[in-house]
Design a protein around this motif. Structure first.
Motif, PDB file in Angstrom:
ATOM      1  N   LEU A 111       0.825  -1.211   0.000  1.00 22.30           N
ATOM      2  CA  LEU A 111       0.000   0.000   0.000  1.00 22.30           C
ATOM      3  C   LEU A 111       0.857   1.259   0.000  1.00 22.30           C
ATOM      4  N   ARG A 112       1.980   1.227   0.727  1.00 26.92           N
ATOM      5  CA  ARG A 112       2.885   2.382   0.729  1.00 26.92           C
ATOM      6  C   ARG A 112       3.494   2.584  -0.663  1.00 26.92           C
ATOM      7  N   CYS A 113       3.926   1.481  -1.281  1.00 27.29           N
ATOM      8  CA  CYS A 113       4.518   1.574  -2.622  1.00 27.29           C
ATOM      9  C   CYS A 113       3.485   2.074  -3.630  1.00 27.29           C
ATOM     10  N   GLU A 114       2.258   1.580  -3.511  1.00 26.84           N
ATOM     11  CA  GLU A 114       1.200   2.029  -4.423  1.00 26.84           C
ATOM     12  C   GLU A 114       0.959   3.526  -4.270  1.00 26.84           C
ATOM     13  N   ARG A 115       0.936   4.009  -3.036  1.00 25.19           N
ATOM     14  CA  ARG A 115       0.717   5.436  -2.764  1.00 25.19           C
ATOM     15  C   ARG A 115       1.841   6.289  -3.356  1.00 25.19           C
ATOM     16  N   GLU A 116       3.092   5.823  -3.211  1.00 22.54           N
ATOM     17  CA  GLU A 116       4.239   6.578  -3.742  1.00 22.54           C
ATOM     18  C   GLU A 116       4.253   6.573  -5.275  1.00 22.54           C
ATOM     19  N   CYS A 117       3.961   5.422  -5.866  1.00 23.31           N
ATOM     20  CA  CYS A 117       4.024   5.322  -7.339  1.00 23.31           C
ATOM     21  C   CYS A 117       2.837   5.990  -8.020  1.00 23.31           C
ATOM     22  N   ARG A 118       1.745   6.125  -7.304  1.00 20.04           N
ATOM     23  CA  ARG A 118       0.563   6.767  -7.893  1.00 20.04           C
ATOM     24  C   ARG A 118       0.846   8.232  -8.261  1.00 20.04           C
ATOM     25  N   GLU A 119       1.781   8.869  -7.564  1.00 16.78           N
ATOM     26  CA  GLU A 119       2.144  10.253  -7.882  1.00 16.78           C
ATOM     27  C   GLU A 119       2.814  10.378  -9.252  1.00 16.78           C
ATOM     28  N   HIS A 120       3.428   9.289  -9.712  1.00 22.56           N
ATOM     29  CA  HIS A 120       4.218   9.348 -10.946  1.00 22.56           C
ATOM     30  C   HIS A 120       3.613   8.548 -12.093  1.00 22.56           C
ATOM     31  N   GLU A 121       2.454   7.940 -11.883  1.00 19.48           N
ATOM     32  CA  GLU A 121       1.923   7.042 -12.906  1.00 19.48           C
ATOM     33  C   GLU A 121       1.546   7.756 -14.198  1.00 19.48           C
ATOM     34  N   VAL A 122       1.296   9.040 -14.137  1.00 19.43           N
ATOM     35  CA  VAL A 122       0.955   9.785 -15.351  1.00 19.43           C
ATOM     36  C   VAL A 122       2.185   9.924 -16.249  1.00 19.43           C
ATOM     37  N   MET A 123       3.353  10.104 -15.631  1.00 21.19           N
ATOM     38  CA  MET A 123       4.568  10.368 -16.399  1.00 21.19           C
ATOM     39  C   MET A 123       5.388   9.123 -16.726  1.00 21.19           C
ATOM     40  N   HIS A 124       5.278   8.062 -15.905  1.00 20.47           N
ATOM     41  CA  HIS A 124       6.169   6.907 -16.059  1.00 20.47           C
ATOM     42  C   HIS A 124       5.360   5.620 -16.182  1.00 20.47           C
ATOM     43  N   ALA A 125       5.659   4.862 -17.228  1.00 26.49           N
ATOM     44  CA  ALA A 125       4.954   3.595 -17.457  1.00 26.49           C
ATOM     45  C   ALA A 125       5.274   2.579 -16.367  1.00 26.49           C
ATOM     46  N   HIS A 126       6.522   2.569 -15.897  1.00 19.89           N
ATOM     47  CA  HIS A 126       6.873   1.590 -14.861  1.00 19.89           C
ATOM     48  C   HIS A 126       6.132   1.878 -13.555  1.00 19.89           C
ATOM     49  N   CYS A 127       5.796   3.114 -13.300  1.00 12.76           N
ATOM     50  CA  CYS A 127       4.999   3.442 -12.106  1.00 12.76           C
ATOM     51  C   CYS A 127       3.557   2.958 -12.263  1.00 12.76           C
ATOM     52  N   ARG A 128       3.020   3.041 -13.492  1.00  9.62           N
ATOM     53  CA  ARG A 128       1.672   2.510 -13.728  1.00  9.62           C
ATOM     54  C   ARG A 128       1.642   1.007 -13.473  1.00  9.62           C
ATOM     55  N   LEU A 129       2.658   0.296 -13.961  1.00 10.94           N
ATOM     56  CA  LEU A 129       2.742  -1.149 -13.735  1.00 10.94           C
ATOM     57  C   LEU A 129       2.881  -1.458 -12.249  1.00 10.94           C
ATOM     58  N   CYS A 130       3.677  -0.678 -11.571  1.00  9.52           N
ATOM     59  CA  CYS A 130       3.904  -0.880 -10.144  1.00  9.52           C
ATOM     60  C   CYS A 130       2.619  -0.674  -9.356  1.00  9.52           C
ATOM     61  N   VAL A 131       1.849   0.324  -9.711  1.00 10.87           N
ATOM     62  CA  VAL A 131       0.587   0.582  -9.011  1.00 10.87           C
ATOM     63  C   VAL A 131      -0.347  -0.611  -9.151  1.00 10.87           C
ATOM     64  N   ARG A 132      -0.453  -1.140 -10.376  1.00 16.03           N
ATOM     65  CA  ARG A 132      -1.339  -2.291 -10.592  1.00 16.03           C
ATOM     66  C   ARG A 132      -0.856  -3.524  -9.837  1.00 16.03           C
ATOM     67  N   ALA A 133       0.450  -3.785  -9.898  1.00 17.96           N
ATOM     68  CA  ALA A 133       1.005  -4.982  -9.251  1.00 17.96           C
ATOM     69  C   ALA A 133       0.888  -4.911  -7.735  1.00 17.96           C
ATOM     70  N   THR A 134       1.181  -3.746  -7.165  1.00 17.42           N
ATOM     71  CA  THR A 134       1.118  -3.638  -5.708  1.00 17.42           C
ATOM     72  C   THR A 134      -0.323  -3.692  -5.205  1.00 17.42           C
ATOM     73  N   ALA A 135      -1.256  -3.148  -5.964  1.00 17.49           N
ATOM     74  CA  ALA A 135      -2.669  -3.226  -5.571  1.00 17.49           C
ATOM     75  C   ALA A 135      -3.143  -4.683  -5.588  1.00 17.49           C
ATOM     76  N   ALA A 136      -2.732  -5.430  -6.608  1.00 23.23           N
ATOM     77  CA  ALA A 136      -3.115  -6.842  -6.700  1.00 23.23           C
ATOM     78  C   ALA A 136      -2.489  -7.660  -5.567  1.00 23.23           C
ATOM     79  N   CYS A 137      -1.242  -7.366  -5.240  1.00 17.55           N
ATOM     80  CA  CYS A 137      -0.565  -8.096  -4.165  1.00 17.55           C
ATOM     81  C   CYS A 137      -1.203  -7.788  -2.808  1.00 17.55           C
ATOM     82  N   ALA A 138      -1.500  -6.523  -2.560  1.00 19.20           N
ATOM     83  CA  ALA A 138      -2.139  -6.150  -1.296  1.00 19.20           C
ATOM     84  C   ALA A 138      -3.509  -6.813  -1.179  1.00 19.20           C
ATOM     85  N   ASP A 139      -4.233  -6.881  -2.290  1.00 18.90           N
ATOM     86  CA  ASP A 139      -5.531  -7.557  -2.315  1.00 18.90           C
ATOM     87  C   ASP A 139      -5.392  -9.038  -1.966  1.00 18.90           C
ATOM     88  N   ALA A 140      -4.396  -9.682  -2.584  1.00 17.10           N
ATOM     89  CA  ALA A 140      -4.174 -11.113  -2.339  1.00 17.10           C
ATOM     90  C   ALA A 140      -3.787 -11.365  -0.879  1.00 17.10           C
TER      91      ALA A 140
END
Length: 148
Positions: A111-140
């Motif tokens: 959740l912390r990583c998702e919060r940090e990467c969400r600030e940069h997801e508009v500019m960086h593709a790797h941050c968009r991927l990170c947001v999706r992956a960390t949200a899925a992992c936290a859910d699991a």
């Protein structure tokens, strides 16, 4: 052993070092003389090409924020790897308390990583991927916690 002194002989250059007339790429046949080579990048050298590159990149208002996101992602990755290894290990004893603590830690890191990467997801593709992956992992992790 000394060499006998003789008048200095003119040494012949090695065939590879022989000076030969420069080959032209057709300049002489067209009547033009070769001039200086044009510089790449508009004549401004390396500084000019980096300046042009800097203008094309998305502006990063706070580089420290991106560093925090990378640190959070690294922490999250190591916590998730440890959690996955522990869950996949089939040991003889069950230590529910340690497993619950580990899953809560993994959820918190994700959740912390998702919060940090969400600030940069508009500019960086790797941050968009990170947001999706960390949200899925936290859910699991939360679903596994519900089962325990």
């Amino acid at each position: 052993m000394t060499r006998p002194t003789t008048p200095r002989q003119e040494r012949k250059p090695h065939p590879r070092h022989r000076r030969t007339a420069r080959r032209t790429s057709g300049f002489a046949s067209r009547g033009a003389t070769p001039g200086p080579r044009p510089r790449r990048g508009g004549g401004a050298g390396l500084r000019g090409s980096l300046h042009g590159l800097r203008r094309r990149l998305p502006p990063e208002s706070d580089p420290a924020s991106l560093t925090r996101a990378a640190t959070a992602a690294e922490h999250c990755a190591s916590t998730c790897a440890l959690t996955a290894t522990t869950l996949l290990r089939q040991s003889g004893h069950d230590d529910r308390t340690a497993l619950i603590t580990l899953l809560q830690s993994c959820t918190s890191a994700c959740l912390r990583c998702e919060r940090e990467c969400r600030e940069h997801e508009v500019m960086h593709a790797h941050c968009r991927l990170c947001v999706r992956a960390t949200a899925a992992c936290a859910d699991a992790c939360e679903r596994i916690l519900e089962l325990l």
